[in-house]
Write an enzyme that holds these catalytic residues in place. Structure first.
Site, PDB file in Angstrom:
ATOM      1  N   GLY A   1       0.835  -1.193   0.000  1.00 13.52           N
ATOM      2  CA  GLY A   1       0.000   0.000   0.000  1.00 13.52           C
ATOM      3  C   GLY A   1       0.869   1.242   0.000  1.00 13.52           C
ATOM      4  O   GLY A   1       2.099   1.172  -0.187  1.00 13.52           O
TER       5      GLY A   1
ATOM      6  N   GLU B   1      -1.523   1.891   8.454  1.00 17.21           N
ATOM      7  CA  GLU B   1      -2.631   1.473   9.314  1.00 17.21           C
ATOM      8  C   GLU B   1      -2.224   0.468  10.387  1.00 17.21           C
ATOM      9  O   GLU B   1      -2.866   0.383  11.434  1.00 17.21           O
ATOM     10  CB  GLU B   1      -3.749   0.875   8.454  1.00 17.21           C
ATOM     11  CG  GLU B   1      -5.045   0.621   9.200  1.00 17.21           C
ATOM     12  CD  GLU B   1      -6.161   0.155   8.282  1.00 17.21           C
ATOM     13  OE1 GLU B   1      -7.233  -0.195   8.804  1.00 17.21           O
ATOM     14  OE2 GLU B   1      -5.954   0.126   7.048  1.00 17.21           O
TER      15      GLU B   1
ATOM     16  N   ALA C   1      -8.707   4.612  -1.489  1.00 16.32           N
ATOM     17  CA  ALA C   1      -8.984   5.857  -0.770  1.00 16.32           C
ATOM     18  C   ALA C   1      -9.350   6.961  -1.749  1.00 16.32           C
ATOM     19  O   ALA C   1      -8.621   7.229  -2.699  1.00 16.32           O
ATOM     20  CB  ALA C   1      -7.772   6.266   0.061  1.00 16.32           C
ATOM     21  N   GLN C   2     -10.481   7.615  -1.512  1.00 19.71           N
ATOM     22  CA  GLN C   2     -10.993   8.587  -2.473  1.00 19.71           C
ATOM     23  C   GLN C   2     -10.893  10.033  -2.000  1.00 19.71           C
ATOM     24  O   GLN C   2     -10.634  10.936  -2.781  1.00 19.71           O
ATOM     25  CB  GLN C   2     -12.465   8.266  -2.778  1.00 19.71           C
ATOM     26  CG  GLN C   2     -12.658   6.905  -3.393  1.00 19.71           C
ATOM     27  CD  GLN C   2     -14.114   6.546  -3.487  1.00 19.71           C
ATOM     28  OE1 GLN C   2     -14.729   6.740  -4.512  1.00 19.71           O
ATOM     29  NE2 GLN C   2     -14.672   6.024  -2.406  1.00 19.71           N
TER      30      GLN C   2
ATOM     31  N   SER D   1      -4.992   9.422   6.715  1.00 18.02           N
ATOM     32  CA  SER D   1      -4.441   8.084   6.511  1.00 18.02           C
ATOM     33  C   SER D   1      -3.389   8.095   5.402  1.00 18.02           C
ATOM     34  O   SER D   1      -2.269   7.595   5.588  1.00 18.02           O
ATOM     35  CB  SER D   1      -5.556   7.095   6.164  1.00 18.02           C
ATOM     36  OG  SER D   1      -5.029   5.824   5.876  1.00 18.02           O
TER      37      SER D   1
ATOM     38  N   ARG E   1     -15.481  11.732  12.418  1.00 16.95           N
ATOM     39  CA  ARG E   1     -16.051  10.498  11.895  1.00 16.95           C
ATOM     40  C   ARG E   1     -16.848   9.705  12.927  1.00 16.95           C
ATOM     41  O   ARG E   1     -17.944   9.229  12.648  1.00 16.95           O
ATOM     42  CB  ARG E   1     -14.939   9.597  11.345  1.00 16.95           C
ATOM     43  CG  ARG E   1     -14.575   9.909   9.924  1.00 16.95           C
ATOM     44  CD  ARG E   1     -13.537   8.938   9.422  1.00 16.95           C
ATOM     45  NE  ARG E   1     -13.436   9.039   7.970  1.00 16.95           N
ATOM     46  CZ  ARG E   1     -12.491   8.451   7.254  1.00 16.95           C
ATOM     47  NH1 ARG E   1     -11.574   7.730   7.845  1.00 16.95           N
ATOM     48  NH2 ARG E   1     -12.468   8.577   5.943  1.00 16.95           N
TER      49      ARG E   1
END
Length: 397
Positions: free
Chosen positions: A15, A361, A48-49, A376, A269
């Site tokens: 990642g 993560e 991830a957007q 992130s 969140r």
């Protein structure tokens, strides 16, 4: 079994954090191996957007960004790590640009959005495919270098030796002076166990965290998993899709069955997710055609111009499923998204075991018990770079 193969630095995971670590380690002169569970492209980061945070605004600063992170974490984050995250953010963005990542710009600067929990606009985006763009830039940089890839080689064992580490990854035995763990979290597995939806790639099963704990690494906040407040709830093809939180940055709001706003749509969140859970529990939610709980996300308030620039992928996905989010409200419900806690690290990403590093993560402390969106990808780049550099320097010492 092949090997043992010998390297200076072994990175586990492909990642954004693993790629950043591998590129950084090679830049520091190390012989690098990258072992990954599936293909090099398979990761959560590419999904991830929303974007990546950095304090470029005139009304913003790294210190203000840090204060927002600490507040959103309910004052549980490690401030040493937070200050590194926000202090290195602008440099990380420029590094990504050097690798070919082109962030959306307007009026001579970056197009910045305000995300949940933020006190200023600081979210940079590449449309709504930011993670895809960042991982592609990092992957291209890794593949252009001399690093060795071991694809489809999941880590199954890790042993500390007098001169470093021996890892068993798939059919390979890999020896390295230092190891960087960047294998992500466990939310896909946990969601399956709970019978819930998740935004995660199927590789997110968490066994590398378990392996690290078994060799003696310490952890923090491992019990704290995060829900993405805006999971797709309907149609069926959109279930588990993470609706970009930038929808709310550009004007969308959450509504109950009576069409009433019931929470600050730009709140942190965990607060927004809990508000949705509570509203449904009070009988104020709506129900999808297949009987799932939901509330409305009123995306009709987003301007056509903002949507075309910053939400093109989301529009294509929904329109392909027969729904135009600019013409009708969409169904949303929280979905399991992110492992907030993880292995304990210092500011160079070293775990509590010398020569073993962790970033992304799988590492804990930077976000405490609740993460802000957009941090992130930033964490992956900031601490991935630090992990790679520190691991390379340690290997050559």
């Amino acid at each position: 079994m092949t090997g043992p193969h010998s390297f200076d630095v072994l990175v586990i995971g492909s990642g954004a954090s693993g790629l950043a670590a591998a590129v950084s380690a090679e830049s520091a002169g190390a012989r690098v191996a990258l072992a990954t569970k599936g293909s090099i492209q398979a990761c959560n980061s590419a999904k991830a957007q929303g974007g990546i945070q950095a304090s470029f605004g005139d009304d913003d600063s790294p210190e203000q960004h840090a204060a927002d992170v600490f507040k959103s974490s309910h004052e549980s984050a490690d401030m040493r790590l937070v200050e590194v995250l926000t202090g290195d953010a602008r440099g990380a963005i420029h590094w990504l640009e050097e690798l070919g990542v082109e962030f959306t710009r307007e009026n001579g600067g970056y197009r910045l959005a305000r995300c949940g929990g933020a006190s200023a606009k600081r979210l940079l985006q590449v449309g709504d495919r930011t993670g895809h763009a960042i991982t592609k830039g990092l992957r291209d940089a890794f593949e252009a270098g001399s690093g060795t890839l071991f694809a489809k080689s999941p880590l199954t064992a890790l042993e500390q030796r007098s001169n470093g580490w021996r890892a068993t990854s798939g059919e390979h035995e890999l020896d390295a002076a230092t190891v960087v763990l960047a294998a992500g979290g466990r939310c896909f597995r946990v969601a399956q166990e709970r019978g819930e939806l998740s935004t995660n790639h199927p590789n997110a099963t968490g066994e590398v965290t378990r392996i690290a704990l078994e060799v003696g690494a310490q952890s923090r906040d491992l019990d704290e998993l995060q829900y993405h407040p805006n999971g797709g709830a309907w149609p069926e093809t959109m279930q588990g899709y993470s609706i970009p939180e930038t929808t709310r940055a550009y004007g969308a709001v959450l509504l109950n069955a009576d069409g009433e706003e019931f929470t600050d749509s730009l709140g942190p969140r965990d607060v927004v997710s809990q508000a949705i859970f509570d509203e449904v529990a009070k009988g104020k939610g709506v129900e999808t055609e297949d009987g799932r709980p939901a509330v409305y996300l009123d995306t009709t308030r987003i301007s056509q111009a903002d949507a075309e620039v910053s939400l093109p992928y989301m529009l294509r996905r929904y329109r392909g499923a027969g729904i135009d989010p600019l013409q009708e409200k969409i169904f949303t419900y929280p979905v399991l998204h992110y492992q907030n806690g993880g292995l304990t690290i210092d500011t160079d990403s070293q775990t509590t075991i010398e020569g073993l590093y962790a970033c992304g993560e799988i590492a804990g402390g930077t976000h405490g018990r609740n993460r802000m969106m957009g941090n992130s990808l930033l964490e992956c780049c900031v601490f991935g770079r630090r992990a790679g550099k520190a691991a390379a320097e340690k290997a050559s010492a």
